[in-house]
Design a protein around this motif. Structure first.
Motif, PDB file in Angstrom:
ATOM      1  N   ILE A 295       0.874  -1.184   0.000  1.00 10.66           N
ATOM      2  CA  ILE A 295       0.000   0.000   0.000  1.00 10.66           C
ATOM      3  C   ILE A 295       0.906   1.227   0.000  1.00 10.66           C
ATOM      4  O   ILE A 295       1.817   1.328   0.832  1.00 10.66           O
ATOM      5  N   ILE A 296       0.667   2.146  -0.921  1.00  9.66           N
ATOM      6  CA  ILE A 296       1.482   3.354  -0.979  1.00  9.66           C
ATOM      7  C   ILE A 296       0.690   4.492  -0.337  1.00  9.66           C
ATOM      8  O   ILE A 296      -0.398   4.844  -0.811  1.00  9.66           O
ATOM      9  N   GLY A 297       1.240   5.057   0.732  1.00 12.92           N
ATOM     10  CA  GLY A 297       0.575   6.140   1.457  1.00 12.92           C
ATOM     11  C   GLY A 297      -0.020   5.659   2.759  1.00 12.92           C
ATOM     12  O   GLY A 297      -0.819   4.704   2.765  1.00 12.92           O
ATOM     13  N   ALA A 298       0.389   6.264   3.890  1.00 15.19           N
ATOM     14  CA  ALA A 298      -0.171   5.899   5.198  1.00 15.19           C
ATOM     15  C   ALA A 298      -1.056   7.018   5.730  1.00 15.19           C
ATOM     16  O   ALA A 298      -0.996   7.388   6.902  1.00 15.19           O
ATOM     17  N   GLY A 299      -1.881   7.589   4.830  1.00 16.08           N
ATOM     18  CA  GLY A 299      -2.926   8.511   5.265  1.00 16.08           C
ATOM     19  C   GLY A 299      -4.148   7.687   5.662  1.00 16.08           C
ATOM     20  O   GLY A 299      -4.053   6.451   5.841  1.00 16.08           O
ATOM     21  N   LEU A 300      -5.295   8.363   5.764  1.00 17.26           N
ATOM     22  CA  LEU A 300      -6.511   7.663   6.182  1.00 17.26           C
ATOM     23  C   LEU A 300      -6.865   6.525   5.230  1.00 17.26           C
ATOM     24  O   LEU A 300      -7.221   5.430   5.669  1.00 17.26           O
ATOM     25  N   ALA A 301      -6.764   6.772   3.912  1.00 16.44           N
ATOM     26  CA  ALA A 301      -7.152   5.736   2.940  1.00 16.44           C
ATOM     27  C   ALA A 301      -6.226   4.529   3.061  1.00 16.44           C
ATOM     28  O   ALA A 301      -6.694   3.380   3.106  1.00 16.44           O
TER      29      ALA A 301
ATOM     30  N   LEU B 271      -4.294   3.517   5.567  1.00 13.32           N
ATOM     31  CA  LEU B 271      -4.388   2.792   6.840  1.00 13.32           C
ATOM     32  C   LEU B 271      -5.724   2.058   6.963  1.00 13.32           C
ATOM     33  O   LEU B 271      -5.784   0.945   7.488  1.00 13.32           O
ATOM     34  N   THR B 272      -6.796   2.693   6.474  1.00 20.70           N
ATOM     35  CA  THR B 272      -8.103   2.018   6.500  1.00 20.70           C
ATOM     36  C   THR B 272      -8.043   0.759   5.646  1.00 20.70           C
ATOM     37  O   THR B 272      -8.526  -0.310   6.048  1.00 20.70           O
ATOM     38  N   ALA B 273      -7.444   0.888   4.455  1.00 18.64           N
ATOM     39  CA  ALA B 273      -7.353  -0.271   3.557  1.00 18.64           C
ATOM     40  C   ALA B 273      -6.499  -1.371   4.191  1.00 18.64           C
ATOM     41  O   ALA B 273      -6.839  -2.559   4.094  1.00 18.64           O
ATOM     42  N   ALA B 274      -5.417  -0.983   4.847  1.00 20.64           N
ATOM     43  CA  ALA B 274      -4.549  -1.985   5.479  1.00 20.64           C
ATOM     44  C   ALA B 274      -5.348  -2.772   6.521  1.00 20.64           C
ATOM     45  O   ALA B 274      -5.287  -4.010   6.582  1.00 20.64           O
ATOM     46  N   TYR B 275      -6.126  -2.045   7.314  1.00 24.62           N
ATOM     47  CA  TYR B 275      -6.941  -2.709   8.342  1.00 24.62           C
ATOM     48  C   TYR B 275      -7.983  -3.627   7.698  1.00 24.62           C
ATOM     49  O   TYR B 275      -8.181  -4.767   8.115  1.00 24.62           O
TER      50      TYR B 275
ATOM     51  N   GLN C 112      -0.012 -10.535   4.086  1.00 22.39           N
ATOM     52  CA  GLN C 112       1.231  -9.880   4.520  1.00 22.39           C
ATOM     53  C   GLN C 112       1.137  -8.470   3.954  1.00 22.39           C
ATOM     54  O   GLN C 112       1.127  -8.292   2.735  1.00 22.39           O
ATOM     55  N   ILE C 113       0.996  -7.478   4.842  1.00 20.78           N
ATOM     56  CA  ILE C 113       0.706  -6.114   4.348  1.00 20.78           C
ATOM     57  C   ILE C 113       1.872  -5.188   4.659  1.00 20.78           C
ATOM     58  O   ILE C 113       2.313  -5.100   5.807  1.00 20.78           O
ATOM     59  N   GLU C 114       2.322  -4.483   3.646  1.00 20.22           N
ATOM     60  CA  GLU C 114       3.382  -3.488   3.853  1.00 20.22           C
ATOM     61  C   GLU C 114       2.867  -2.134   3.359  1.00 20.22           C
ATOM     62  O   GLU C 114       2.310  -2.040   2.265  1.00 20.22           O
ATOM     63  N   VAL C 115       3.045  -1.115   4.205  1.00 22.95           N
ATOM     64  CA  VAL C 115       2.589   0.234   3.853  1.00 22.95           C
ATOM     65  C   VAL C 115       3.818   1.130   3.729  1.00 22.95           C
ATOM     66  O   VAL C 115       4.673   1.147   4.624  1.00 22.95           O
TER      67      VAL C 115
ATOM     68  N   ALA D 153       0.010  -4.316   9.924  1.00 25.55           N
ATOM     69  CA  ALA D 153       0.856  -4.093   8.744  1.00 25.55           C
ATOM     70  C   ALA D 153       2.253  -3.635   9.157  1.00 25.55           C
ATOM     71  O   ALA D 153       2.433  -3.022  10.213  1.00 25.55           O
ATOM     72  N   ASP D 154       3.235  -3.926   8.310  1.00 31.68           N
ATOM     73  CA  ASP D 154       4.563  -3.330   8.474  1.00 31.68           C
ATOM     74  C   ASP D 154       4.511  -1.972   7.790  1.00 31.68           C
ATOM     75  O   ASP D 154       4.222  -1.897   6.593  1.00 31.68           O
ATOM     76  N   ILE D 155       4.769  -0.925   8.560  1.00 30.93           N
ATOM     77  CA  ILE D 155       4.663   0.435   7.996  1.00 30.93           C
ATOM     78  C   ILE D 155       6.063   1.031   7.921  1.00 30.93           C
ATOM     79  O   ILE D 155       6.768   1.097   8.930  1.00 30.93           O
TER      80      ILE D 155
END
Ligand SMILES: Cc1cc2nc3c(=O)[nH]c(=O)nc-3n(C[C@H](O)[C@H](O)[C@H](O)COP(=O)(O)OP(=O)(O)OC[C@H]3O[C@@H](n4cnc5c(N)ncnc54)[C@H](O)[C@@H]3O)c2cc1C
Length: 459
Positions: free
Chosen positions: A5-11, A13-17, A27-30, A239-241
């Motif tokens: 996931i590219i970008g750790a804004g609201l979109a 982080l919500t998608a990661a969750y 396996q999620i990486e942001v 997720a790994d951020i």
């Protein structure tokens, strides 16, 4: 399955969750270019307590968002505003916000009579006699152009742009009806579809008549600021951020898996881009040139927020804030939020907490101004508008947050552009796009769009 996931804004982080919920083995990486998570949500630790310098509220009428926040266990953090009203500063005086209508557009002159000239008031009341608006069902128009043509410029510059500017950092002349006032677009559609004469006053009347009285506050916020939301999402996603991870390109290997330039190791089965539209355009250059072409059309509006904490609130009007008319001379700020009057949990801290906002689309002068000048503008404007002398009230803490390209400009071509950007990706499987440009500006809209994108990605 490996997700990037590219970008750790609201979109993001919500998608990661959401991905972690729908695909427990994921396996999620942001990857986040900045040094912190949250994007346009940003809670700053003032000495008096956590204070939001980006978004500061959300539409509580969105049941999907409320349920989502409850499902995250944040129900006890949600707080309602005090219910104090907002004002509009126009013609060198404070006025009540017009009642009824939609986004300051009235169905008749009475609600805006104290804000506009007699000539304009007469023009509003006679609007139904003008030739019909050439409205196509499903079509769109520029908000400013339509209201200027039907009611005159005063309604746009003194009322509508003040209200829309507070949300979109744009005047009504830079915004489209369907993206920013969808209920008005639907009312215009209904009139045209039923073969009725299409006028602005009739459409606004329809919006007013369809409005259902709902109990409870329109807005809510988080007691500890939006950090409660973005930190919870980050933690619960598992997720790994990666911070300071600026992704400058994406491509595919021979097997069709995704490779990132600027972060990550190896390849990813699924990719979600939640970056602002111009960045997403660049990232998609090789994978989906048609999406890139569409996304390049989306322009961004910048703004700056100055948060100020005073020892005393004595002399501050008993209101939740003031919007400034777009044509008001001699005032730099576009809005003030009296946060400690608006939110009871902030009032409990004592003193006064005020947010001054500056900047509209197309003019970055104030967004680039020195912090000292911005604070002076804020204090001068506040005193001129309300009589509150911030210098005498003990200005104890200041935080200036510049939001370069903070919001997309949702003009009358915007929704078609979003459709084109997503259509350009139809041939590229395993990739999704989300973010404020895609699903709408408000926190509930961003959450809904990101959850839907995550569900499509999981399949
Ligand atoms: C001043 C302001 C006030 C607001 N007030 C409200 C409000 O009160 N209520 C409300 O509902 N909404 C409000 N909004 C809107 C809301 O905050 C936003 O729509 C929402 O937070 C956007 O989330 P996002 O994830 O789409 O984008 P962003 O928050 O912009 O997140 C995108 C992330 O991508 C990162 N990124 C960019 N490029 C790259 C790259 N190349 N590589 C890696 N990472 C990258 C960015 O650093 C950022 O963290 C406000 C917005 C602003 C600017």
């Amino acid at each position: 399955m490996r997700y990037a996931i590219i970008g750790a804004g609201l979109a993001g982080l919500t998608a990661a969750y959401e991905i972690s919920r729908l695909d427990p083995d994921a396996q999620i990486e942001v990857f986040e270019a900045g040094e912190r998570i949250g994007g346009k949500l940003f809670t700053v630790p003032f000495a008096s307590g956590p204070t939001d310098m980006g978004a500061e509220a959300f539409l509580a009428r969105r049941a999907d968002a409320m349920e989502f926040f409850h499902s995250l266990g944040l129900q006890d953090s949600l707080v309602a505003p005090s219910g104090l009203s907002s004002l509009v500063y126009s013609g060198a005086q404070l006025n009540r916000l017009p009642a009824g209508g939609v986004m300051g557009i009235p169905s008749h002159a009475e609600p805006v009579r104290e804000l506009v000239s007699e000539e304009t008031a007469a023009c509003i009341d006679a609007e139904g006699e003008q030739p019909a608006i050439d409205w196509q069902v499903g079509g769109d128009m520029n908000v400013g152009a339509l209201v200027r043509a039907r009611y005159g410029g005063e309604v746009v510059d003194r009322v509508v742009s003040a209200l829309l500017g507070g949300v979109y950092s744009c005047t009504a002349d830079d915004l489209g009806i369907r993206a920013t006032i969808p209920q008005l677009a639907e009312a215009l559609d209904a009139l045209a579809g039923e073969g009725e004469k299409v006028t602005l006053s009739a459409a606004v009347r329809r919006v007013e008549e369809a409005r259902v009285k709902v109990d409870g506050p329109v807005f809510n916020t988080f007691r500890g600021g939006y950090a409660e939301l973005y930190e919870t999402l980050a933690e619960k996603s598992g997720a790994d951020i990666y911070l300071d991870a600026f992704i400058s390109g994406v491509s595919r290997d021979k097997e069709g898996a995704f490779l990132l330039k600027g972060g990550g190791e190896g390849s990813y089965d699924r990719l979600l881009l939640t970056t602002p539209a111009p960045t997403t355009a660049v990232l998609l250059r090789d994978l989906a040139p048609e999406s890139t072409a569409a996304l390049k059309q989306i322009k961004l509006a910048s703004s700056v927020v100055v948060g100020m904490r005073f020892d005393t609130a004595t002399g501050l009007p008993q209101n939740s804030g003031v919007l400034v008319a777009a044509d008001e001379p001699g005032v730099h700020a576009k809005a003030f939020t009296f946060s400690s009057h608006k939110w009871p949990h902030l009032a409990e801290r004592g003193g006064a907490l005020i947010r001054a906002s500056f900047g509209r689309f197309g003019d970055e002068t104030l967004v680039r101004a020195e912090e000292d000048d911005l604070v002076d503008h804020a204090l001068d404007d506040l005193q001129k508008i309300t009589g509150f002398d911030g210098r005498a009230a003990g200005l104890g803490e200041i935080y200036t947050q510049r939001w370069f390209g903070g919001l997309p400009r949702y003009d009358e071509t915007h929704l078609a552009t979003v459709v084109a950007a997503r259509a350009g990706l139809e041939q590229v499987s395993g990739i999704e796009l989300s973010g404020a440009w895609a699903g709408g500006v408000g926190v509930p809209a961003v959450v809904a769009d990101a959850r839907a994108a995550a569900a499509r990605l999981v399949g």
